[in-house]
Structures are given as structure tokens and as C-alpha cells.
Write an enzyme that holds these catalytic residues in place. Structure first.
Site, mmCIF file in Angstrom:
data_model
loop_
_atom_site.group_PDB
_atom_site.id
_atom_site.type_symbol
_atom_site.label_atom_id
_atom_site.label_comp_id
_atom_site.label_asym_id
_atom_site.label_seq_id
_atom_site.Cartn_x
_atom_site.Cartn_y
_atom_site.Cartn_z
ATOM 1 N N GLY A 172 10.982 -1.480 -17.711
ATOM 2 C CA GLY A 172 9.740 -0.718 -17.764
ATOM 3 C C GLY A 172 8.620 -1.552 -18.322
ATOM 4 N N GLY A 228 5.615 -1.504 -24.171
ATOM 5 C CA GLY A 228 5.154 -0.442 -25.055
ATOM 6 C C GLY A 228 5.661 0.943 -24.741
ATOM 7 N N LYS A 263 11.335 0.694 -25.207
ATOM 8 C CA LYS A 263 12.652 0.170 -24.825
ATOM 9 C C LYS A 263 13.417 -0.344 -26.043
ATOM 10 C CE LYS A 263 10.950 -2.813 -21.918
ATOM 11 N NZ LYS A 263 9.515 -2.507 -22.067
ATOM 12 N N SER A 272 2.779 -2.068 -0.332
ATOM 13 C CA SER A 272 2.550 -0.620 -0.327
ATOM 14 C C SER A 272 1.156 -0.221 0.155
ATOM 15 C CB SER A 272 2.791 -0.045 -1.723
ATOM 16 O OG SER A 272 1.909 -0.613 -2.658
ATOM 17 N N LYS A 294 1.892 6.046 -9.259
ATOM 18 C CA LYS A 294 0.790 6.126 -8.291
ATOM 19 C C LYS A 294 0.231 7.540 -8.192
ATOM 20 C CE LYS A 294 2.525 2.269 -5.500
ATOM 21 N NZ LYS A 294 3.150 1.856 -4.233
#
Length: 783
Positions: free
Chosen positions: A358, A361, A364, A684, A727
Site C-alpha cells: 500500500g 502512511g 503497514k 488505464s 479512482k
């Protein structure tokens, strides 16, 4: 009979008190002047006859020049050399000339002492033979002192010894070790014969002391040599006893042997340690390898071969701990609870290797700490960012100087147990060079089928890592080698929504920063709207690190106000609302790209994933006369450029369907993606590029309040992409409520928070023609 000099003394003489001992005639002494008053004395002497009377202090500890602290007999000196240094510091070389006696101290307004003085003459004896005898005696004693102290006297000294008894007495007195009282007494004696007799007694005493000191030093040296000889003989005796079958005595080896026997070690490890101990016992302590073997045995003794912590398999308690420490992160929490459930039903099962992927911040690393606390294990963290040397993981061989185990073994020593939660941070940032590939070393560590017998190069004995719960973290997985990725179970942690950041700030960040700043709820409070404005206007990130730093900045400014308030004044409650933010944080730092409410030709709205979350991507196209070139600007990566070429190829293939009768070689197409300083890449945006170019070619405007994401193929298929959740959140933040996504991404909609799904309208598409119909509804196909 007196011995005199031709020097005529003035009646009044400046007097310099000396705390450095007695000054004799015929000697040169260095003196440093730092006091302003004494500096003025020197200046006046330089301007006058350059004579200064030097007298000793009775008490050196008392540096004051009080009359009762001054001896009355001293030496008149001449200024031989004078050096001036910055800070009004003067360095003098004074040459002793004649003795004098203070008759009267004169009190004046000058900052130094003036005295009425008389010159003292030395008295010669009537019997020259007795004088020569004592002169020779003192000369011989002085030579003995030089021999005992192994010092080399000036050649001129011995010439002066044979020439002049008075010079001999004063030069010898300046070179002996005696008290200030004895040295002053020698200066005050007028009769040269009596002075030599007194000096001879002092020299004889010093000779006895020097002989005794040399005798003691010789005895000590002999004892040291004797100890060394005994040590060598003992070592030889040990070797002889060993050859004869006897046992050698080595307290350190016996202590190590006892510790090895008491330590619970695996059979193979115990055998290896005993072999090294036998080598240690047979070696001479002066050999460097002895220290290497000792360090190796110490490492064996300090590692937790059989020591482990007991897991707390209370799933309900673990769930409470994880919920308390972190907001959201449902997938991670669910996977940990599943692990505990399996461990409870099958204690001998192998621990999975988890990989949290990920943006920075999002929690994790802190999640690893919470997992260790939830299951009751020790926690160890190892940062792999920038590691290039394979030996950092697997250790160095003991043949190298300064060799030591790798970071895995060091972490286990730090944990003190063989089943900690071991977090390998930034696994995607490992490098490789001529020193090896660290990722290759991790293949054995992170494979449950192999790590039960992990061999560190330094230890060279297997260590069981199967009980260790390894957790790795990464920001991206495309830089992790495939063999390493195959050994890990990837759990993706996406960025937080604004609502999630708001809850995290309220539950954790505000409290932590207020405690760090020493504030309470009676001094500072944050409104929900104020926190939300901080999130939207002053931070742009997927995680919450910058958000926490911004909250901390506000807390520090409030703490400064509290610390500067007038004593007795009551504390004023500070409420952070949107209107208060400019005072503490200044003007807003970020403005979000907002969709236009007017249809525009050649402008389509795509969706992009960034480490800071999702955002809309305005793609612009324009047509101009040229030679059929496709011009791409805006820091587009290789994949994105290929998507643009694929979109143009599809348009040219279907040109007749959309009424495009033009010759594509007669004009250029310029495609630009704003924010040109920011690199952009990925497939994309393929469909959005197609819509933009088609709109420019047909001169038909694009519907502005729709966004699209998806990869385009040459056959017009809309293929799935990643980062759907981020998104969609970026589109909502920009004011878009209708989004077109590939049909194969339909399951990704479930990852979107329910409150967001209720605000959005999702359209699933499979073909490019469907996207064209939504974005350019006025474009009619030609039969």
C-alpha cells in the site's frame, strides 16, 4: 671579601611577584603576563632601564601580592626577550642578574608594586682550597643527578661549573627538585661556601631519592618479566599436560563449557559449540583467532534456540486489540484472526508469509506492532530499504575481519524468542550489486518449506525460523522479484478516503499530538469541519502521516501561546474550525481538479491512481495541419504512449463508421495531459484517450460529468485495470457521480465504502463503442 658585579641598581625598582618559584642569577626563566597591571609594569620597564625585581610568594596558593606574602630577597632581572600576543598577553624571557633585598615597599597609585631596594653581594671565603673542594663535590653530585634521571645537560653548564663557584651554586639550585623554602634559603645565603654546603645537602637527599626510585622501578620491571616468564612456562606446562593426557586449566574455557551445558541447545548446535570450545582451549590466548572463537560461542549462547513465547489464542481479545489500534483495514484484521483460528485448531501449522502492499502512511508497519501485541509475541523490525549486500541478510563468513551474523539472526537475538513477529519493511526497495542479491537470500527465509533449517554464514548451523511470523511491507509489487512474490500472501492496503482520515484523526492522531504537545481538551479542541478542511486543503496523501504532522503543527503553535501567557492568566480554549486554519497553517496548499460543467471538444475525463490516492485526469486533444504525426506531451510513460497509439489505430480502423473521411496524413494530432511536471504512465487511460481524440476529429463536444477508466485493445475491447477504489474516490472528490468502468472490474465495486457507492452511478462497459455513445451522444454512425 665580597664578590660583586658592575651593575648599578636604582633606588626604586618595580617588583614582580612570582608564583612559579624562585628565580636565580645567571638563569633565564619564561614568564607569561595576563594581568593589566603587570603588563603596565613591563611597558614601563621597557621604556626605562629594562630592570625588574622578581620575588617569590610565600604561599603559591594565594596569588595576591600582599606585603606579608612576599619574600624580602629576590633577583634583579633584565628583559631578554619579549613577545606580545592578542588579548594583551605578554610572554617574557627574564635573565637573572644580581640578588637584591627589599628595604621598603612604596605605596603609590600605580597598579604594580614599587620598592626601595639594595643590592646583595656574595661573600667569598678566605680559604680557596675548601671552596674548590665543595665546588667539586657539588659538581659531582649534579652529574650523578643527571645520570640517575637520564637527562642530558647543556655542555656550557659543566664549563661554568669549573669556572665560577657562584654560577655553579645558582645554576645547580635551579635544576634540583626541592621545596620553595629550601630554594629561597639558598638565594638568601650570602656566603658562597655556606651556600654550596647547603646545596650539597639538598643534592645528596635528592640522589638518595632517585636511587630508591630507580631501585623500585627495577624491581617492578623484574616482577613483570617474572610474570611473563611464568605465564609462558604455564602455557608450556598446559601443552605438556595435554600431551600426557592431563587436563589443562583455563577458567574462561571452563566457564564457557558450563554455560554451554546449562543452555538448552539443539544437538547439532551443541556439538558445533563444543568443537569450537575445544579449539579455543588448545589455542594460545595471544592468537587473534581466539577472540573470533569466543565471539562465536557467545553468539550461540545468546540466541533463543529453544526459547519461545506462548501465543494468546483468544480471538475475541485479538479483535479488540486490532480494532483499538487501527481504524478500518478490514482485510488485514480478518487475515490475522484467521491465522489465530487456524493456530488454535492446529498448533503445529506453518505460519503464512504476509505482505502488506500500500502507499506510504496507511499503517503497514504499525499494524505489525499491533499483531504482535494481539497474539502476545515479541516484535522485531528490519528495514530493507537500500540494502545491497547479501551478507546483511545471511551474515559474513568468519574468515573475514569483523564478521558478524546477518540481520535475521541479530533480530532474533534482540527479540529473545524464536517465534517473534518479524517485520521486513520496504521489501520492494532492496537493491543488488557486485556484493550479491539480498532478495535471493530472502528466498530461504520467507519459504515455510525451507526456513526450518536456515543457515547463517556466520553461525553455520541451522536455525529454525518456522515459528517466526514474517510480515513484509511494500509500496509497490512490480519491483519485487517473482520468486520472492510467490512465497508471500499479498494483502493490499489502499489509501484512506477523506471520511476514513477524519475518523483516524479524531480517534488517534489528535489525541497523540495533543499529548506530545502537553495539551488537554480544556485548552484545544478540533471541530469535525476543521479536520476535514485540513484533510482536503492542506494534505494530499493516501496515508495519514502528513495529516498527523499538520495536526502536530497546530498543537505546537497552541502550546507556544499557552507557554507565553502571563502568569495568573486563565487558559483560553482554542477551537480549530475552518475559519481558524489560515492563522495556524496559512493559505490552503492544494486545490483539487474539478470537472467542468460545460461540454468541450477534445477534452475527456479519465481516472488515475497515485500514491496519494485517486484523481481525475483531463485529457486534451487538438487537430492541426501537418504530416500525420501523433504528438504526445505531459510526461507520458511508455505504456501510456502505446495506449494512445492503440486508441488512434482503433479510430482509423472505424473512421467510416463515425463519418471521418479525412486523410490522416494531412494533419497532426496533439494529445496533452495537464500537470506536465508529473510523470504519468499505465494503460488505464486508453479509453479516455480514444474519446478525446475522436471528439477532436469529429468536432463533437464530450459530456463533462462522466469519467472513465479502462485499457483499450485494437479490437475495441475495454479491459480491466487496477486501483478502482482510489479512482472512484478521486472522481467523487472532483464532483463526478457517473463513472464508466470495465465490466471485468465489477467485483472491485464491492471494495468501495457503502456510503460512497450510494452516491455514485456505475456503468459497466465491454466495448469502446459503448463509451463513445455515453461521452459523445450526438455522434451518429453512418450507414
Amino acid at each position: 671579601m665580597t664578590r660583586g658585579t658592575t651593575l648599578e641598581l636604582p633606588d626604586i625598582l618595580p617588583v614582580l611577584p612570582s608564583s612559579d618559584g624562585v628565580v636565580y642569577p645567571y638563569t633565564v626563566v619564561p614568564i607569561t603576563i595576563t594581568k593589566p597591571g603587570i603588563a603596565e609594569l613591563v611597558d614601563d620597564a621597557v621604556r626605562g632601564d629594562k630592570l625588574i625585581g622578581v620575588v617569590s610568594l610565600r604561599n603559591r596558593m594565594d596569588s595576591s601580592a600582599r606585603p606579608e606574602n612576599l619574600y624580602r630577597t629576590g633577583t634583579v632581572t633584565g628583559i631578554d626577550r619579549l613577545y606580545r600576543f592578542p588579548g594583551n598577553i605578554i610572554r617574557l624571557h627574564l635573565r637573572g642578574l644580581v640578588r637584591f633585598r627589599i628595604l621598603e615597599l612604596i605605596n603609590t597609585d600605580k597598579p604594580y608594586i614599587l620598592a626601595r631596594v639594595e643590592k646583595l653581594e656574595s661573600v667569598l671565603p678566605k680559604d680557596d682550597v675548601e671552596l674548590d673542594a665543595w665546588q667539586n663535590t657539588v659538581g659531582i653530585q649534579l652529574k650523578q643527578i643527571f645520570e640517575l634521571t637520564r637527562s642530558i645537560p647543556d655542555d656550557s653548564l659543566f664549563m661554568e661549573i669549573s669556572d665560577d663557584a657562584e654560577k655553579l651554586s645558582f645554576l645547580a639550585a635551579s635544576r634540583i627538585e626541592a621545596s620553595d623554602e629550601e630554594k629561597q634559603k639558598i638565594l638568601e645565603v650570602d656566603n658562597i661556601l655556606e651556600r654550596l654546603w647547603l646545596l650539597s645537602g639538598i643534592l645528596e637527599k635528592e640522589i638518595r631519592i632517585l636511587k630508591l626510585r630507580n631501585k623500585i622501578q627495577g624491581q617492578v620491571r623484574t616482577e613483570i618479566e617474572k610474570d611473563q616468564k611464568e605465564y609462558i612456562l604455564k602455557e608450556q606446562m598446559k601443552a605438556i599436560q595435554k600431551e600426557l593426557g592431563g587436563e589443562s586449566e583455563n577458567p574462561e574455557a571452563e566457564e564457557l563449557r558450563l554455560r554451554i551445558e546449562e543452555k538448552d541447545l539443539p544437538e547439532l548446535v551443541e556439538k558445533a559449540s563444543m568443537e569450537e570450545l575445544d579449539r579455543f582451549t588448545r589455542m594460545h590466548p595471544g592468537i587473534p583467532e581466539v577472540a573470533v572463537i569466543r565471539n562465536y560461542i557467545e553468539w550461540i549462547l545468546c540466541l533463543p534456540w529453544m526459547e519461545s513465547t506462548r501465543d494468546r489464542l483468544d480471538i475475541n481479545r485479538a479483535k479488540v486489540v486490532l480494532e483499538k489500534d487501527h481504524y478500518d483495514l478490514k482485510d488485514v484484521k480478518e487475515r490475522i484472526l484467521e491465522f489465530l483460528a487456524v493456530r488454535k485448531l492446529n498448533p503445529s501449522g506453518k505460519a503464512p508469509i504476509l505482505c502488506f502492499v500500500g502507499p506510504p502512511g496507511v499503517g503497514k508497519t504499525s499494524m505489525g506492532r499491533s499483531i504482535a501485541r494481539a497474539i502476545g509475541r515479541k516484535f522485531v523490525r528490519l528495514s530493507l530499504g537500500g540494502v545491497h549486500d547479501e551478507a546483511e541478510i545471511r551474515g559474513h563468513r568468519r574468515t573475514y575481519i569483523g564478521a558478524m551474523p546477518g540481520k535475521i539472526i541479530q533480530g532474533l537475538k534482540e527479540a529473545g524468542s524464536n517465534n517473534p513477529v518479524f517485520m521486513l519493511d520496504e521489501v520492494d526497495k532492496i537493491g543488488s550489486d557486485f556484493r550479491g542479491d539480498p532478495t535471493s537470500a530472502l528466498l530461504e527465509v520467507l519459504d515455510p518449506e525451507q526456513n526450518f533449517s536456515f543457515r547463517d554464514n556466520y553461525m553455520n548451523v541451522p536455525f529454525d525460523l518456522s515459528g517466526v511470523q514474517f510480515i513484509t511491507t511494500a509500496n509497490r509489487i512490480d519491483t519485487i522479484p517473482s520468486p520472492l512474490m510467490d512465497r508471500m500472501e499479498v494483502i493490499r492496503i489502499s489509501g484512506y478516503t477523506s471520511a476514513e482520515k477524519l475518523e483516524i484523526a479524531r480517534r488517534y492522531l489528535v489525541k497523540r499530538q495533543m499529548v506530545n504537545a502537553g495539551l488537554t481538551g480544556k485548552i484545544l479542541r478540533f471541530r469535525r469541519k476543521g479536520l476535514m478542511r485540513i484533510i482536503t486543503d492542506h494534505t494530499r496523501e493516501a496515508g495519514v502521516r502528513e495529516l498527523e504532522r499538520t495536526i502536530g503543527k497546530i498543537c505546537r503553535k497552541v502550546a507556544m501561546k499557552v507557554a507565553m501567557k502571563v502568569p495568573g492568566e486563565s487558559d483560553e480554549l482554542v477551537i480549530i474550525s475552518p475559519s481558524q486554519l489560515p492563522e495556524y497553517l496559512g493559505p490552503r496548499k492544494f486545490t483539487h481538479e474539478m470537472v467542468s460543467d460545460k461540454p468541450r471538444i477534445g477534452v475527456s475525463t479519465g481516472l488515475a491512481w497515485t500514491p496519494a490516492g485517486g484523481e481525475i485526469l483531463l485529457i486534451e486533444s487538438t487537430i492541426m495541419s501537418g504530416k500525420g504525426e501523433l504528438i504526445l506531451t505531459g510526461q507520458l510513460g511508455q505504456v501510456m504512449q502505446e495506449s494512445a497509439k492503440a486508441a488512434l489505430s482503433w479510430i482509423r480502423t472505424h473512421a467510416d463508421e463515425y463519418g471521418l473521411k479525412t486523410n490522416f496524413k494531412e494533419f497532426d494530432i496533439h494529445l496533452h495531459v495537464p500537470a506536465g511536471a508529473t510523470p504519468k504512465d499505465g494503460p488505464s487511460a486508453g479509453v479516455a484517450i480514444l474519446i478525446s481524440i475522436l471528439s477532436a476529429l469529429t468536432q463533437k463536444p464530450v459530456v463533462p460529468d462522466i469519467a472513465i477508466t479502462g485499457e483499450i485493445s485494437l479490437q475495441g475491447r475495454v479491459m480491466p485495470v487496477g486501483g478502482i477504489k482510489e479512482k472512484i474516490l478521486g472522481a467523487l472528490a472532483a464532483g463526478i457521480t457517473r463513472v464508466l468502468i470495465p465490466r471485468e472490474n465489477s467485483r472491485s465495486i464491492e471494495e468501495i465504502p457503502e456510503e460512497t457507492r450510494e452516491l455514485m452511478q456505475f456503468v459497466l462497459i465491454e466495448r469502446a463503442q459503448e463509451a463513445v455513445d455515453f461521452f459523445i451522444p450526438g455522434l451518429k454512425e453512418v450507414d
